[in-house]
Scaffold this motif. Sequence first.
Motif, mmCIF file in Angstrom:
data_model
loop_
_atom_site.group_PDB
_atom_site.id
_atom_site.type_symbol
_atom_site.label_atom_id
_atom_site.label_comp_id
_atom_site.label_asym_id
_atom_site.label_seq_id
_atom_site.Cartn_x
_atom_site.Cartn_y
_atom_site.Cartn_z
ATOM 1 N N GLN A 1 0.831 -1.207 0.000
ATOM 2 C CA GLN A 1 0.000 0.000 0.000
ATOM 3 C C GLN A 1 0.865 1.256 0.000
ATOM 4 N N ARG A 2 1.948 1.261 0.790
ATOM 5 C CA ARG A 2 2.863 2.415 0.805
ATOM 6 C C ARG A 2 3.499 2.615 -0.565
ATOM 7 N N ALA B 1 2.319 1.749 -3.460
ATOM 8 C CA ALA B 1 1.309 2.244 -4.401
ATOM 9 C C ALA B 1 1.072 3.739 -4.194
ATOM 10 N N LYS B 2 1.045 4.181 -2.937
ATOM 11 C CA LYS B 2 0.857 5.610 -2.650
ATOM 12 C C LYS B 2 2.040 6.413 -3.167
ATOM 13 N N GLU B 3 3.253 5.909 -2.942
ATOM 14 C CA GLU B 3 4.445 6.616 -3.408
ATOM 15 C C GLU B 3 4.479 6.692 -4.930
ATOM 16 N N ARG B 4 4.074 5.614 -5.600
ATOM 17 C CA ARG B 4 4.033 5.582 -7.057
ATOM 18 C C ARG B 4 3.026 6.605 -7.574
ATOM 19 N N THR B 5 1.888 6.720 -6.883
ATOM 20 C CA THR B 5 0.854 7.683 -7.272
ATOM 21 C C THR B 5 1.355 9.109 -7.057
ATOM 22 N N ALA B 6 2.074 9.351 -5.968
ATOM 23 C CA ALA B 6 2.584 10.692 -5.656
ATOM 24 C C ALA B 6 3.635 11.140 -6.667
ATOM 25 N N ASN C 1 3.802 10.219 -9.871
ATOM 26 C CA ASN C 1 3.155 10.467 -11.167
ATOM 27 C C ASN C 1 2.321 11.676 -11.019
#
Length: 82
Positions: free
Chosen positions: A72-73, A75-80, A82
């Motif tokens: 989950q962390r 995925a959040k970092e990847r979203t941040a 992009n």
Amino acid sequence: MPIRFTQSCPTCGRRVQIRASLIGYTVACQHCNAEFVAEASIDDGSGTTDSPIGVEKIAVDPLMARVEEALQRAAKERTAVN
């Protein structure tokens, strides 16, 4: 070994074992072949199953919980980014 939960088939009422990774997906009952969406629920022993839950509530193994948190962390970092 995959984490599994049971859910009653809405058509025939029989209990079906479902892999936790299939929560939210359409699955078929092994008994009557009816299709329905897999939704995990908390079974408090009273005969009712309310409160849909996610995989994180099903995974009681501490190692699996840590793996889920790390995913989950990430995925959040990847979203941040992009």
